[in-house]
Design an enzyme around this catalytic site. Structure first.
Site, PDB file in Angstrom:
ATOM      1  N   GLU A   1       0.810  -1.224   0.000  1.00 32.34           N
ATOM      2  CA  GLU A   1       0.000   0.000   0.000  1.00 32.34           C
ATOM      3  C   GLU A   1       0.842   1.272   0.000  1.00 32.34           C
ATOM      4  OE1 GLU A   1      -2.441   0.710   3.496  1.00 32.34           O
ATOM      5  OE2 GLU A   1      -3.727   2.104   2.416  1.00 32.34           O
TER       6      GLU A   1
ATOM      7  N   LYS B   1      -2.610  -2.316  -2.948  1.00 32.08           N
ATOM      8  CA  LYS B   1      -3.633  -1.473  -2.326  1.00 32.08           C
ATOM      9  C   LYS B   1      -3.310  -0.044  -2.727  1.00 32.08           C
ATOM     10  CE  LYS B   1      -6.073  -0.205   1.846  1.00 32.08           C
ATOM     11  NZ  LYS B   1      -6.777  -0.703   3.009  1.00 32.08           N
TER      12      LYS B   1
HETATM   13  P1  13P Z   1      -9.199   4.328   4.473  1.00 26.69           P
HETATM   14  O1  13P Z   1     -10.089   3.634   3.497  1.00 26.69           O
HETATM   15  O2  13P Z   1      -9.936   4.943   5.625  1.00 26.69           O
HETATM   16  O3  13P Z   1      -8.229   5.266   3.803  1.00 26.69           O
HETATM   17  O4  13P Z   1      -8.316   3.204   5.171  1.00 26.69           O
HETATM   18  C1  13P Z   1      -7.794   2.194   4.408  1.00 26.69           C
HETATM   19  C2  13P Z   1      -6.510   1.748   4.970  1.00 26.69           C
HETATM   20  O5  13P Z   1      -6.343   0.591   5.299  1.00 26.69           O
HETATM   21  C3  13P Z   1      -5.417   2.714   5.087  1.00 26.69           C
HETATM   22  O6  13P Z   1      -4.229   2.059   5.416  1.00 26.69           O
END
Ligand code: 13P
Length: 320
Positions: free
Chosen positions: A169, A211
């Site tokens: 991510e 992600k």
């Molecule tokens: P949000 O969808 O609130 O941005 O959170 C997703 C997430 O896992 C951020 O690390």
């Protein structure tokens, strides 16, 4: 197909997506505090039980990302029993990147191999690591992108070595200060470097999930977000990647759903799904506010958002 590739595939099954409920003690504390809910272990457990125990959630939710405490509370088991795959956030949050004021680097590689073994033993099948890239004057620097990409790749390699699907991510923050072009340019550079490093560290692409943050500015409409994001994914993400899910990143619930829906309407080469935190939880948390008598209505609220996002994975969502 490797076992990890099979898990990745299951997580992005058409019609399903992932609940991100892995807020750290501090992050959940902020959300609770805003609603006057005490940030106690008891309340955190009750809240996650409310979400995970929602009857029918498994129809729309393929997996849930938990936080260390939640897995130790035994709630991974609760998810598995419903047919929801348990995952775990394994990074230890961000710190200032020394000599680069305003930029962040994510910590948590030390001792990670051992922790991964323990989490696998507790039933986790996938992991998450979040890197943060901020757009600003002179930011991000190449150094910030490089160091975060390198660390994401090292994390992904360790996760796969433990048999756990990594959610890689790299979050490009959505701020009101930047325009769409700048977001595209930065996200392009970030994805390019991240996939270069993932290849260097010999990551099995089929057994990982990206992600992603969307290519977006504060005022971008859903069609444009979809066009820009899918075009950039096509440019920078290998088709072999097991799945792509999006974070909501502070967009409101409806906008998050609409943007995902538009992306799936243009038939991208991957199943695009959600891994939302706030965009799945905000209304449910406001309904629950820490009270047992609100559990049922909070579950209805959560189930509704899960269902709307499920429709968005098929491009079948109609704005509410
Ligand atoms: P949000 O969808 O609130 O941005 O959170 C997703 C997430 O896992 C951020 O690390």
């Amino acid at each position: 197909m490797s076992e990890m590739a099979g898990v990745a595939k299951q997580l992005v099954t058409r019609g399903k997506g992932v609940l991100a409920a892995d807020e750290s003690l501090g992050s959940i504390g902020k959300r609770f505090e805003a609603l006057g809910i005490e940030n106690s272990h008891e309340n955190r457990k009750a809240y996650r039980e409310m979400l995970f125990g929602t009857p029918g959630a498994e129809e729309y939710i393929s997996g849930a990302i938990t936080f260390d405490e939640t897995l130790r509370d035994g709630l991974g088991q609760m998810l598995s029993e419903k047919g929801i795959i348990p995952g775990i956030k394994v990074d230890k949050g961000t710190v200032e990147l020394a000599n680069f004021p305003g930029e962040k680097v994510t910590e948590g590689l030390d001792g990670l191999a051992e922790r991964l073994k323990e989490y696998a033993g507790m039933g986790a099948k996938f992991t998450k690591w979040r890197a943060v890239i901020k757009i600003g004057a002179g930011m991000p620097t190449t150094t910030c992108i490089n160091v975060n990409a390198e660390i994401l790749a090292r994390y992904a390699a360790l996760s796969q070595a433990a048999g756990l699907v990594p959610f890689v991510e790299p979050e490009v923050l959505l701020d009101d200060g930047h325009d769409l072009e700048r977001c595209r340019e930065v996200t392009d550079a970030v994805w390019q470097k991240v996939f270069e490093k993932l290849a260097e560290y010999k990551i099995e692409f089929e057994g990982m999930i990206l992600k992603a943050s969307m290519v977006i500015a504060m005022d971008t409409g859903a069609e444009e977000v979809a066009r820009e994001t899918v075009a950039l994914l096509r440019r920078r993400v290998p088709v072999e990647v097991g799945g792509i899910v999006f974070l909501s990143g502070g967009q409101d619930e409806i906008r998050s759903t609409l943007n995902l829906n538009e992306m799936n309407k243009i038939n991208p080469p991957w199943q695009l799904s959600f891994s939302y935190g706030r965009a799945l939880q905000d209304s449910a948390l406001k309904t629950w506010v820490g009270k047992a008598e609100n559990v049922e209505s909070a579950r209805q609220t959560f189930l509704h958002r899960a269902k709307m996002n499920s429709l968005a994975t098929k491009g079948e969502y109609q704005q509410e």
